[in-house]
Write a protein that holds these residues in place. Sequence first.
Motif, short mmCIF file in Angstrom:
data_model
loop_
_atom_site.label_atom_id
_atom_site.label_comp_id
_atom_site.label_asym_id
_atom_site.label_seq_id
_atom_site.Cartn_x
_atom_site.Cartn_y
_atom_site.Cartn_z
N UNK A 278 4.44 12.08 -0.03
CA UNK A 278 5.37 11.03 0.39
C UNK A 278 4.80 9.64 0.26
N UNK A 279 3.47 9.52 0.09
CA UNK A 279 2.81 8.22 -0.05
C UNK A 279 2.21 8.04 -1.44
N UNK A 280 2.47 8.96 -2.35
CA UNK A 280 1.90 8.90 -3.69
C UNK A 280 2.41 7.67 -4.45
N UNK A 281 1.54 7.06 -5.23
CA UNK A 281 1.93 5.82 -5.91
C UNK A 281 2.88 6.03 -7.08
N UNK A 282 3.17 7.31 -7.44
CA UNK A 282 4.13 7.52 -8.53
C UNK A 282 5.57 7.40 -8.07
N UNK A 283 5.79 7.29 -6.78
CA UNK A 283 7.15 7.34 -6.25
C UNK A 283 7.97 6.09 -6.59
N UNK A 284 7.31 5.01 -7.01
CA UNK A 284 8.07 3.83 -7.42
C UNK A 284 8.92 4.08 -8.65
#
Length: 246
Positions: A41-47
Amino acid sequence: MKLQHYLGGLEGLPEPLTLEKRVFIEDWEKRIFGVHVAMMGLSNHLGSAVPPYPIDDVPTALKDEWTWADLRTGAEAMNPFDYFKYRYYEKWLGGITQFFLDKGYITEEELAERIADFTPPSGDEGDAGIDDQVIAYLRLGDSPRRDVAHPKFAVGSAVRIANVPADAHSRLPGYLRGHVGMVERVFEGDYAYFCHTGDGIGDPMPIYIVAFEPTDIWGARAEEGPLALYAELFEAYLEPLTEEQS
């Protein structure tokens, strides 16, 4: 290719098959599952995920990507003897721990000190921005679907499973390599994988359900009866069957 990918029909494993149905056997396993989900839920790919998240605005110290692919890669990187020795969530714990060590979030010395001085958290700690992001991720998820399906193969097509180059991580069961099956279903969309694995998957592509005759895979050792083996496979793992091969 790791031994872990060749388990289908493998005989002589050191432990008998367990049919344990509980998701969590020990309380600490729930915490490991929670840590993994929070990291996703905090992974930088989520953008750039679907749906997108305002991950750059979340006050998290996690600045790297963490997905199911990373968790699986960590487990698959284990020595096969360790892989079979540890239980399911012990593999998760090992992969997550190695990730934090490899990325420099913590050193082995710091980890040892924290283990020695460990005190269970009270549950009152946390940041509202981080909590909101993890809760949003739990509710909305991260869809791998990117488009409608553009399949090369139709239902009823005979296909051969490719013998793709081995890499650190794969979604292809090793025991299916080189075998012939029949396409039973084409899923409705093109699906991306979390990362490019090196054996062909990563970019959006169709996914199929392919049926295999057990006797074609295991020969005389296959169980008798009207049985079939079904596998969900990315298109990169399928090859057309030529007349010479059929």
